[in-house]
Write a protein that holds these residues in place. Structure first.
Motif, mmCIF file in Angstrom:
data_model
loop_
_atom_site.group_PDB
_atom_site.id
_atom_site.type_symbol
_atom_site.label_atom_id
_atom_site.label_comp_id
_atom_site.label_asym_id
_atom_site.label_seq_id
_atom_site.Cartn_x
_atom_site.Cartn_y
_atom_site.Cartn_z
ATOM 1 N N CYS A 1 7.551 2.859 3.337
ATOM 2 C CA CYS A 1 7.780 3.949 2.409
ATOM 3 C C CYS A 1 7.874 5.235 3.206
ATOM 4 C CB CYS A 1 6.635 4.037 1.383
ATOM 5 S SG CYS A 1 6.478 2.602 0.319
ATOM 6 N N PHE B 1 4.765 6.751 -4.947
ATOM 7 C CA PHE B 1 4.150 7.671 -3.992
ATOM 8 C C PHE B 1 5.108 8.800 -3.598
ATOM 9 C CE2 PHE B 1 2.494 3.368 -3.413
ATOM 10 C CZ PHE B 1 1.158 3.578 -3.723
ATOM 11 N N ASP C 1 0.874 -1.175 0.000
ATOM 12 C CA ASP C 1 0.000 0.000 0.000
ATOM 13 C C ASP C 1 0.906 1.219 0.000
ATOM 14 O OD1 ASP C 1 0.841 0.401 2.656
ATOM 15 O OD2 ASP C 1 -0.996 -0.389 3.512
ATOM 16 N N GLU C 2 0.346 2.413 0.180
ATOM 17 C CA GLU C 2 1.155 3.627 0.101
ATOM 18 C C GLU C 2 2.119 3.783 1.282
ATOM 19 O OE1 GLU C 2 -2.539 4.472 2.323
ATOM 20 O OE2 GLU C 2 -2.184 3.629 0.349
ATOM 21 N N CYS D 1 7.639 2.214 -3.726
ATOM 22 C CA CYS D 1 7.527 3.455 -2.950
ATOM 23 C C CYS D 1 7.678 4.699 -3.827
ATOM 24 C CB CYS D 1 8.567 3.463 -1.833
ATOM 25 S SG CYS D 1 8.268 2.224 -0.556
#
Length: 85
Positions: A83, A65, A27-28, A62
């Protein structure tokens, strides 16, 4: 016979070096990838290769983002990165 054994070992190492760790979850905020460095535990060079491949995969994720990957935890089956800015 010895030459055949050397060729066999080199062929096996070459085929394993083409492996790239797969993403388990992401995910972010972070990403978890397969820990292939355990496969190379008998060969330190392969283990380092797999660890650096894991970082490349995590950094690529990463970067989507605007962040970079930092190692969070290494377990038997996965390497987790967060990240960060």
């Amino acid at each position: 016979m010895r030459r055949f054994a050397v060729i066999l070992v080199l062929a096996a190492a070459w085929s394993l070096s083409a492996c790239t760790p797969g993403v388990i979850s992401s995910d972010e905020r972070g990403v978890a990838v397969e820990n292939l460095s355990r496969i190379g535990h008998l060969n330190p060079t392969l283990a380092r290769h797999y660890s650096s491949e894991a970082l490349i995969v995590a950094d690529d994720h990463c970067r989507q983002f605007g962040r970079y990957a930092r190692l969070k935890r290494e377990e038997a089956a996965r390497i987790s990165f967060e990240c960060v800015d």
